[in-house]
Design a protein around this motif. Structure first.
Motif, PDB file in Angstrom:
ATOM      1  N   SER A 267       0.661  -1.090  -0.265  1.00  0.00           N
ATOM      2  CA  SER A 267       0.178   0.031  -0.017  1.00  0.00           C
ATOM      3  C   SER A 267       1.034   1.150   0.326  1.00  0.00           C
ATOM      4  O   SER A 267       1.879   1.417   0.535  1.00  0.00           O
ATOM      5  CB  SER A 267      -1.094   0.061   1.314  1.00  0.00           C
ATOM      6  OG  SER A 267       0.273  -0.195   2.608  1.00  0.00           O
ATOM      7  N   ARG A 287      -8.576  -2.560  -1.147  1.00  0.00           N
ATOM      8  CA  ARG A 287      -8.777  -1.533   0.227  1.00  0.00           C
ATOM      9  C   ARG A 287      -9.936  -2.094   0.792  1.00  0.00           C
ATOM     10  O   ARG A 287      -9.828  -1.680   2.072  1.00  0.00           O
ATOM     11  CB  ARG A 287      -9.267  -0.336  -1.222  1.00  0.00           C
ATOM     12  CG  ARG A 287      -8.889   1.170  -0.122  1.00  0.00           C
ATOM     13  CD  ARG A 287      -9.034   1.987  -0.751  1.00  0.00           C
ATOM     14  NE  ARG A 287      -7.870   2.338  -2.090  1.00  0.00           N
ATOM     15  CZ  ARG A 287      -8.664   2.834  -3.359  1.00  0.00           C
ATOM     16  NH1 ARG A 287      -9.746   2.922  -3.376  1.00  0.00           N
ATOM     17  NH2 ARG A 287      -7.621   2.393  -3.687  1.00  0.00           N
ATOM     18  N   GLU A 292      -8.360  -0.108   3.686  1.00  0.00           N
ATOM     19  CA  GLU A 292      -6.536   0.625   3.745  1.00  0.00           C
ATOM     20  C   GLU A 292      -6.957   2.094   3.758  1.00  0.00           C
ATOM     21  O   GLU A 292      -7.207   2.685   2.511  1.00  0.00           O
ATOM     22  CB  GLU A 292      -6.248   0.066   2.467  1.00  0.00           C
ATOM     23  CG  GLU A 292      -5.345  -1.290   2.341  1.00  0.00           C
ATOM     24  CD  GLU A 292      -4.474  -1.159   3.456  1.00  0.00           C
ATOM     25  OE1 GLU A 292      -3.671  -0.388   4.161  1.00  0.00           O
ATOM     26  OE2 GLU A 292      -3.741  -2.701   3.967  1.00  0.00           O
ATOM     27  N   VAL A 303      -3.155   0.748  -3.796  1.00  0.00           N
ATOM     28  CA  VAL A 303      -2.825  -0.727  -2.962  1.00  0.00           C
ATOM     29  C   VAL A 303      -2.416  -1.586  -4.292  1.00  0.00           C
ATOM     30  O   VAL A 303      -2.359  -1.123  -5.317  1.00  0.00           O
ATOM     31  CB  VAL A 303      -4.060  -1.412  -2.589  1.00  0.00           C
ATOM     32  CG1 VAL A 303      -4.023  -1.435  -0.821  1.00  0.00           C
ATOM     33  CG2 VAL A 303      -4.852  -1.274  -3.902  1.00  0.00           C
TER      34      VAL A 303
END
Ligand code: GDP
Ligand code: IMO
Ligand code: MG
Length: 430
Positions: A267, A287, A292, A303
């Motif tokens: 990430s 994500r 994320e 990502v």
């Protein structure tokens, strides 16, 4: 034991979780770089904790140290100390007198500089990190110890203003009265922090003489290093293992173990090249599965797939002894997994990612496809302390072994969830 934990990728690898996990066996945890651009999430049976300036080992170790290589926002630190005292009232907090201070002027400058950069803007965390390091190296910076002398803070704020007048022309700091107020506020914050200030290089030396276990906790990641990261889309400090010497005063030669933290995928927050980036619906899915979103800014993280050549580079730069891999539970849920095995230029393998911002666009990726391992049966895996690794699905063990084969380094820790206890520690000597 004298050890260091570091990020191998673009930050947010899960260093906080791993540091907290390891800190059970360490008396002292030391941060040596960055500031509250860092954001670490630690999840225990007591709840979810977020750390920015204070080392992530602070829930369990007896002493935490903020080293001289850090840049410290005194207001954020006061808040963080207050929160930490609720969770671990006995912890001793020590701040280097020689660390540099992030002031509201630096935060303002961070945004102004980003505007000036235009197409080369970095997507910083806007926490004033870059401008504070600029002042440190320009030798105009405010150190933690300076906060205790109001006349010095006032003089330094005036100097910073004169140096950066253009960038501050539209800011409240163009008024002398605002600058004076700022200096007075900073002095007040300094008085609150006085009890924690120390010459921490001497403390660390003393602890090492007393044979205390000391864990150094790196912030950010190798590819955000000011020298070896994807410049200029990097942070303003060195993030490599070696930076612990200049950032804490402790000699690197004495460090016995270097642990590199890898996220099972990758990430990145902010702009710049990200060779294995995933786009489209799959990126959205990963994500969301991995939550994320930045701990510091809340920004959605970009990502990508695990990049083995980059991992090898990071491993080499840091002289890693072993890896900790996190978020394998998240990655396993995808329908198909890819791993970057090599970089290609004009169809031919190149072993190194070029750093020319134009040349990097000509690189394509040689991927290997991996079978996913699905949802992990956590209860079964942790049903007994022995044989946990062997109870992992074979596809996941193959993934771990692929990393080991490619890097020549063992994967010592496997993290199967955000919680402290969802962690497998392999005995490498067995
Ligand atoms: P750091 O900056 O390297 O400390 O990482 P962050 O805390 O910013 O980001 C890592 C995120 O992943 C956090 O939300 C952690 O709680 C979470 N995390 C860490 N390890 C694992 C894991 O093994 N599985 C899952 N699902 N989440 C994890
Ligand atoms: P932890 O310790 C992820 C990124 C920013 C931006 C670039 C420069 O949580 O892994 P800065 O504010 O440092 O000038 O921003 O670096 N960045 C991070 N990305 N995790 C971090 O820390 C980061 N610290 C800085 O997003 O791209
Ligand atoms: Mg983080």
């Amino acid at each position: 034991m004298l050890a260091v934990v570091l990020g191998m990728q673009f930050g947010d690898e899960g260093k906080g979780k791993i540091t907290d996990y390891l800190s059970e066996n360490f008396d002292v945890v030391v941060r040596f770089n960055g500031g509250n651009n860092a954001g670490h999430t630690v999840v225990t049976s007591q709840g979810k904790f977020k750390f920015h300036l204070i080392p992530s080992g602070s829930l369990r170790s007896s002493v935490v140290i903020l080293g001289n290589g850090m840049v410290i926002d005194p207001y954020s630190l006061i808040d963080e100390i207050e929160n930490l005292k609720k969770a671990n009232p006995d912890v001793q907090i020590k701040i280097s007198k020689m660390a540099h201070v992030v002031t509201p002027i630096h935060k303002y400058l961070d945004k102004s500089e980003e505007n000036v950069r235009g197409g080369l803007s970095i997507g910083t965390t806007a926490q004033g990190i870059g401008p504070t390091y600029e002042d440190k190296y320009a030798r105009t910076g405010v150190r933690v110890i300076d906060l205790l002398e109001k006349s010095i803070v006032t003089e330094k704020i005036e100097t910073i203003y004169r140096m950066k007048e253009n960038l501050l022309a539209d800011s409240p700091y163009r008024e002398k009265s605002e600058r004076e107020k700022l200096a007075a506020d900073l002095h007040e914050a300094g008085k609150k922090l006085m009890q924690y200030m120390d010459y921490t290089e001497n403390l660390i030396y003393r602890f090492s003489q007393e044979k205390k276990n000391i864990l150094f906790e790196g912030a950010q990641g190798t590819m955000l290093d000011i020298d070896f990261g994807m410049y200029p889309f990097v942070t303003s400090s060195n993030t490599l293992a070696g930076a612990l010497s200049s950032g804490s005063g402790f000699p690197f030669r004495k460090i016995q173990r270097v642990i590199g933290v890898i996220k099972a995928y990758m990430s990145k927050v902010g702009s710049g090249p990200f060779p294995t980036e995933i786009e489209g619906d799959l990126a959205v899915r990963l994500r969301d599965l991995g939550h994320e979103y930045g701990t510091t800014t809340g920004r959605p993280r970009r990502v990508g797939w695990l990049d083995l050549p980059l991992l090898n580079y990071a491993s080499r730069l840091n002289d890693v002894d072993s890896f900790a891999i996190t978020n394998v539970d998240t990655l396993g849920k995808l329908d198909e997994i890819k791993v970057c095995e090599k970089y290609l230029k004009d169809g031919k393998e190149v072993d190194f990612i070029p750093r020319s911002l134009e040349e990097i666009k000509t690189i394509s990726i040689g991927y290997k496809t991996i079978r996913p391992w699905g949802n992990l049966d956590i209860e079964n895996i942790f049903s007994s302390p022995d044989g946990q690794y062997d109870r992992l699905p074979v596809e996941l063990r193959n993934y771990v072994e692929l990393i080991e084969k490619n890097t020549g380094k063992p994967v010592e820790i496997i993290s199967l969830g955000e919680r402290r206890e969802n962690t497998i520690h392999r005995n490498l000597d067995a």
